[in-house]
Write a protein that holds these residues in place. Structure first.
Motif, mmCIF file in Angstrom:
data_model
loop_
_atom_site.group_PDB
_atom_site.id
_atom_site.type_symbol
_atom_site.label_atom_id
_atom_site.label_comp_id
_atom_site.label_asym_id
_atom_site.label_seq_id
_atom_site.Cartn_x
_atom_site.Cartn_y
_atom_site.Cartn_z
ATOM 1 N N VAL A 43 42.948 35.724 46.777
ATOM 2 C CA VAL A 43 42.617 34.922 47.946
ATOM 3 C C VAL A 43 43.926 34.305 48.436
ATOM 4 C CG1 VAL A 43 41.283 32.945 48.803
ATOM 5 C CG2 VAL A 43 40.332 34.409 46.988
ATOM 6 N N ASP A 44 44.241 34.519 49.709
ATOM 7 C CA ASP A 44 45.465 33.949 50.295
ATOM 8 C C ASP A 44 45.240 32.488 50.665
ATOM 9 O OD1 ASP A 44 46.743 36.398 50.080
ATOM 10 O OD2 ASP A 44 46.277 37.000 52.144
ATOM 11 N N PHE A 45 46.327 31.713 50.675
ATOM 12 C CA PHE A 45 46.252 30.313 51.084
ATOM 13 C C PHE A 45 45.701 30.240 52.511
ATOM 14 C CE2 PHE A 45 47.852 26.386 52.911
ATOM 15 C CZ PHE A 45 47.539 25.476 51.916
ATOM 16 N N GLY A 46 44.738 29.361 52.741
ATOM 17 C CA GLY A 46 44.170 29.197 54.072
ATOM 18 C C GLY A 46 43.051 30.175 54.392
ATOM 19 N N GLU A 47 42.689 30.993 53.421
ATOM 20 C CA GLU A 47 41.651 32.005 53.613
ATOM 21 C C GLU A 47 40.501 31.681 52.665
ATOM 22 O OE1 GLU A 47 42.017 36.776 53.513
ATOM 23 O OE2 GLU A 47 42.592 35.866 51.616
ATOM 24 N N THR A 48 39.265 31.897 53.089
ATOM 25 C CA THR A 48 38.151 31.689 52.162
ATOM 26 C C THR A 48 38.002 32.931 51.282
ATOM 27 O OG1 THR A 48 36.498 32.659 53.641
ATOM 28 C CG2 THR A 48 36.910 30.283 53.867
ATOM 29 N N SER A 49 37.333 32.778 50.157
ATOM 30 C CA SER A 49 37.112 33.931 49.278
ATOM 31 C C SER A 49 36.231 34.967 49.979
ATOM 32 C CB SER A 49 36.506 33.496 47.936
ATOM 33 O OG SER A 49 35.285 32.810 48.124
ATOM 34 N N GLU A 51 36.316 35.661 53.221
ATOM 35 C CA GLU A 51 37.235 36.417 54.083
ATOM 36 C C GLU A 51 38.092 37.361 53.246
ATOM 37 O OE1 GLU A 51 39.172 33.034 55.782
ATOM 38 O OE2 GLU A 51 37.861 32.975 57.540
ATOM 39 N N ALA A 52 38.497 36.900 52.065
ATOM 40 C CA ALA A 52 39.378 37.693 51.204
ATOM 41 C C ALA A 52 38.703 38.982 50.744
ATOM 42 C CB ALA A 52 39.824 36.879 49.990
ATOM 43 N N VAL A 53 37.438 38.904 50.358
ATOM 44 C CA VAL A 53 36.762 40.102 49.864
ATOM 45 C C VAL A 53 36.637 41.129 50.989
ATOM 46 C CG1 VAL A 53 34.283 39.549 50.132
ATOM 47 C CG2 VAL A 53 35.036 40.859 48.175
ATOM 48 N N LYS A 54 36.346 40.664 52.210
ATOM 49 C CA LYS A 54 36.266 41.566 53.356
ATOM 50 C C LYS A 54 37.633 42.218 53.629
ATOM 51 C CE LYS A 54 34.094 40.271 57.135
ATOM 52 N NZ LYS A 54 33.444 39.488 58.208
ATOM 53 N N ARG A 55 38.684 41.402 53.622
ATOM 54 C CA ARG A 55 40.041 41.896 53.914
ATOM 55 C C ARG A 55 40.506 42.903 52.869
ATOM 56 N NH1 ARG A 55 44.309 40.538 51.478
ATOM 57 N NH2 ARG A 55 43.552 38.531 50.736
ATOM 58 N N GLU A 56 40.260 42.610 51.600
ATOM 59 C CA GLU A 56 40.718 43.490 50.525
ATOM 60 C C GLU A 56 40.098 44.884 50.627
ATOM 61 O OE1 GLU A 56 42.965 43.335 48.056
ATOM 62 O OE2 GLU A 56 43.646 41.298 48.397
ATOM 63 N N PHE A 57 38.801 44.959 50.897
ATOM 64 C CA PHE A 57 38.145 46.276 51.034
ATOM 65 C C PHE A 57 38.698 47.024 52.250
ATOM 66 C CE2 PHE A 57 35.226 44.861 47.841
ATOM 67 C CZ PHE A 57 34.688 46.008 47.303
ATOM 68 N N GLN A 58 38.987 46.273 53.302
ATOM 69 C CA GLN A 58 39.537 46.863 54.520
ATOM 70 C C GLN A 58 40.942 47.423 54.237
ATOM 71 O OE1 GLN A 58 37.842 46.907 57.740
ATOM 72 N NE2 GLN A 58 39.429 48.440 57.876
ATOM 73 N N GLU A 59 41.778 46.617 53.575
ATOM 74 C CA GLU A 59 43.153 47.028 53.275
ATOM 75 C C GLU A 59 43.201 48.193 52.300
ATOM 76 O OE1 GLU A 59 45.344 42.648 53.657
ATOM 77 O OE2 GLU A 59 45.287 43.651 51.729
ATOM 78 N N GLU A 60 42.392 48.115 51.256
ATOM 79 C CA GLU A 60 42.509 49.092 50.176
ATOM 80 C C GLU A 60 41.836 50.420 50.486
ATOM 81 O OE1 GLU A 60 41.393 46.973 46.599
ATOM 82 O OE2 GLU A 60 43.329 45.946 46.559
ATOM 83 N N ILE A 61 40.632 50.393 51.012
ATOM 84 C CA ILE A 61 39.940 51.671 51.260
ATOM 85 C C ILE A 61 39.394 51.799 52.688
ATOM 86 C CG2 ILE A 61 39.396 52.113 48.816
ATOM 87 C CD1 ILE A 61 36.517 51.163 49.467
ATOM 88 N N GLN A 62 39.848 50.910 53.590
ATOM 89 C CA GLN A 62 39.428 50.940 54.997
ATOM 90 C C GLN A 62 37.912 50.875 55.161
ATOM 91 O OE1 GLN A 62 42.044 53.482 53.990
ATOM 92 N NE2 GLN A 62 43.069 51.532 54.220
#
Length: 143
Positions: A43-49, A51-62
């Motif tokens: 989880v990045d600073f200023g980001e909710t967990s 938001e983080a789970v959504k971003r990670e799936f997007q970054e890693e496997i689109q």
């Protein structure tokens, strides 16, 4: 990468398909053992967990996620590659938006410099101990 002696906050997404779960495969060179864990990341600073789970799936496997539901917090003390680690895991149950992700045998992706593989594994093989799912408390959420 996180610094040694630091507690890391991560968000993981638990995705089920019948009796299978979607996990990434890892390998510990010191223990010489393969292990599996839910996908996600820091989880990045200023980001909710959330938001983080959504971003990670997007970054890693689109992949886009839907039906994201918070299911709990786990504390994980572990040793990886001979070094101690400490994580606070915000765990979410979620689904893939696109059906194609449910058809995958394996999905390769990169995390920084490392090549990784995501696969569907049988929950019963994790429960029996045949496959190592980390952290072990994860199994409590798979009943």
């Amino acid at each position: 990468m996180h610094k040694e002696g630091e507690i890391r906050v991560i968000a993981l997404g638990l995705i089920r398909n019948g009796d299978k779960i979607f996990v990434s495969e890892g390998y510990d060179p010191v223990k010489q053992e393969k292990f599996y864990r839910a996908m996600g990341g820091g989880v990045d600073f200023g980001e909710t967990s959330f938001e983080a789970v959504k971003r990670e799936f997007q970054e890693e496997i689109q992949a886009e996620l839907k039906n994201i539901r918070y299911i709990g917090c786990l504390e994980n003390l572990f040793t990886f590659n001979g070094k101690p680690g400490h994580e606070i895991i915000q765990l979410y149950e979620c689904d893939f938006v696109e059906p194609k992700y449910y058809q995958l045998e394996r999905q390769e992706f990169t995390e920084g410099e490392r090549k990784k593989i995501a696969v569907w594994v049988d929950i019963n093989r994790c429960k029996s101990g045949e496959l190592k799912l980390v952290p072990e408390q994860f199994l409590d959420y798979l009943s």
